[in-house]
Design an enzyme around this catalytic site. Sequence first.
Site, short mmCIF file in Angstrom:
data_model
loop_
_atom_site.label_atom_id
_atom_site.label_comp_id
_atom_site.label_asym_id
_atom_site.label_seq_id
_atom_site.Cartn_x
_atom_site.Cartn_y
_atom_site.Cartn_z
N TYR A 65 12.38 77.56 39.57
CA TYR A 65 13.23 76.39 39.54
C TYR A 65 14.87 75.90 40.69
CZ TYR A 65 10.55 74.81 35.02
OH TYR A 65 9.83 74.53 34.63
N LEU A 227 11.11 64.62 25.89
CA LEU A 227 12.09 63.79 25.54
C LEU A 227 11.96 63.05 26.43
CD1 LEU A 227 15.26 66.08 24.86
CD2 LEU A 227 13.91 64.45 23.64
N GLY A 229 8.88 62.72 28.37
CA GLY A 229 8.14 61.92 28.60
C GLY A 229 7.42 61.06 29.75
N1 LIG Z 1 4.43 73.73 32.76
C1 LIG Z 1 5.51 73.24 33.33
O1 LIG Z 1 4.38 72.51 33.74
C2 LIG Z 1 6.64 71.90 33.36
C3 LIG Z 1 7.02 70.61 33.92
C4 LIG Z 1 8.73 70.72 33.66
C5 LIG Z 1 9.26 70.57 32.63
N2 LIG Z 1 9.43 73.05 32.06
C6 LIG Z 1 9.54 73.36 30.92
O2 LIG Z 1 9.85 72.36 29.92
C7 LIG Z 1 11.39 72.10 29.66
C8 LIG Z 1 11.99 70.77 29.23
O3 LIG Z 1 11.87 69.80 29.84
P1 LIG Z 1 12.60 68.40 30.99
O4 LIG Z 1 14.36 69.43 30.82
O5 LIG Z 1 12.14 68.14 32.57
O6 LIG Z 1 12.40 67.43 29.74
P2 LIG Z 1 13.06 67.22 28.37
O7 LIG Z 1 13.61 68.25 27.93
O8 LIG Z 1 11.79 66.14 28.19
O9 LIG Z 1 13.93 66.04 28.73
C9 LIG Z 1 15.16 66.29 29.02
C10 LIG Z 1 15.93 65.13 30.13
O10 LIG Z 1 16.07 65.18 28.69
C11 LIG Z 1 17.75 64.90 28.79
N3 LIG Z 1 18.34 64.86 27.66
C12 LIG Z 1 18.17 65.79 27.01
N4 LIG Z 1 18.68 66.10 25.28
C13 LIG Z 1 19.40 65.07 24.91
C14 LIG Z 1 19.77 64.28 24.21
N5 LIG Z 1 20.16 64.78 23.42
N6 LIG Z 1 20.38 63.56 24.24
C15 LIG Z 1 19.64 62.01 25.40
N7 LIG Z 1 19.38 63.11 26.30
C16 LIG Z 1 19.35 64.27 26.36
C17 LIG Z 1 18.54 65.37 29.80
O11 LIG Z 1 19.67 65.19 30.66
P3 LIG Z 1 21.08 66.07 30.32
O12 LIG Z 1 20.97 67.12 31.13
O13 LIG Z 1 22.17 64.85 30.44
O14 LIG Z 1 21.13 65.97 28.97
C18 LIG Z 1 16.89 65.46 30.62
O15 LIG Z 1 17.90 63.76 31.95
C19 LIG Z 1 12.40 71.66 30.64
O16 LIG Z 1 13.45 72.49 31.20
C20 LIG Z 1 11.40 72.96 31.54
O17 LIG Z 1 11.07 74.50 31.03
C21 LIG Z 1 7.93 72.75 31.82
#
Ligand SMILES: NC(=O)c1ccc[n+]([C@@H]2O[C@H](COP(=O)([O-])OP(=O)(O)OC[C@H]3O[C@@H](n4cnc5c(N)ncnc54)[C@H](OP(=O)(O)O)[C@@H]3O)[C@@H](O)[C@H]2O)c1
Length: 302
Positions: A65, A227, A229
């Site tokens: 990352y 979130l 999806g």
């Molecule tokens: N194992 C894997 O292959 C893999 C792949 C991807 C991710 N991950 C892990 O999973 C974690 C979660 O995935 P993710 O961060 O990509 O996606 P997520 O948690 O599903 O969504 C994050 C997105 O939602 C927004 N968001 C977060 N809280 C919000 C709220 N309360 N209201 C409105 N918008 C909100 C964020 O923007 P803002 O910053 O503006 O809040 C960001 O754009 C990652 O951080 C990573 O550690 C693992």
Amino acid sequence: MPTHTSGHETGADAAGTWRLGDRTVRRMGFGSMRLTADPDPAAAIRVLRRAVELGVDHIDTAAFYVSPGGTLGVGTGPARYATELIRTALSPYPAELVIATKVGFAADGDGDLSEANGPAQLRAQVEENLRRLGRDHLDLVNLRIVRRPGRDSVAEAFGALAELRDAGKIRQLGLSNVRVDHLDEAQQIAPVVCVQNSYSLDHNRTDDELVRVCGERGIAYVPFFSLAGSRRESGANQDHSDAVHAVARAHRATPQQIRLAWALHQGPHVLAIPGTGNVDHLAANIAAGAIRLTATELATLG
Ligand SMILES: NC(=O)c1ccc[n+]([C@@H]2O[C@H](COP(=O)([O-])OP(=O)(O)OC[C@H]3O[C@@H](n4cnc5c(N)ncnc54)[C@H](OP(=O)(O)O)[C@@H]3O)[C@@H](O)[C@H]2O)c1
């Protein structure tokens, strides 16, 4: 670390805890992937410290990352590593904190990712995580695979990580982006404490079965993109069904909070790791751990 609320805000303990191998973590954790997007490292450091103040004790990361370019396609200037931001923000680390990282990919100079899961590459990635996090062992390492039907055995790669576990470099192992057959294969080699897959109420529901299997085996299921999806790296899904809106209104919550609450209601072994670079979103996400959905609401949402 606090065990209850901080000021008037709901703490991460509201969602309860889960025994993750030999460690106990709060079910509401934090995903650090998006922290490298902000060109100002101070912003990421504020979010990480606030997460821990609010009781988060499970943080997901990866040495790959990294800005610029890369997963989120943003950023200029010197590379910002999520692992190094975590170290700057939180080291010396609280004893309760479990940092989960993942291996199986490497980032090039532009932050673009490629699969890298040969034993020597995995050993190098573990060393890189140790160095960037400033630790002498890693709490939890997930093997992140690319699925290729018919030729995606995890045996060699997971075996290499099991050797590093035996050598004391890693405490516990998990898998990411896997099916039940991968889990079966890995469990023949070493204990698996978690599975981390893409999953949300309207995305990748084929994993319902894997969620159930993990629960039966006492393995944590950790959804990512709960979130975002199907929008994946592009960010939070803003396209909410009428049911999500209706349940959100009933709980005076946001649709994003209902998405997180739905995930946590899929079983006591489901751990949330929502990602954000925004402290208000962080507080809202943690507060979602206190939302209790009724069976009728779950049926409507599901
Ligand atoms: N194992 C894997 O292959 C893999 C792949 C991807 C991710 N991950 C892990 O999973 C974690 C979660 O995935 P993710 O961060 O990509 O996606 P997520 O948690 O599903 O969504 C994050 C997105 O939602 C927004 N968001 C977060 N809280 C919000 C709220 N309360 N209201 C409105 N918008 C909100 C964020 O923007 P803002 O910053 O503006 O809040 C960001 O754009 C990652 O951080 C990573 O550690 C693992």
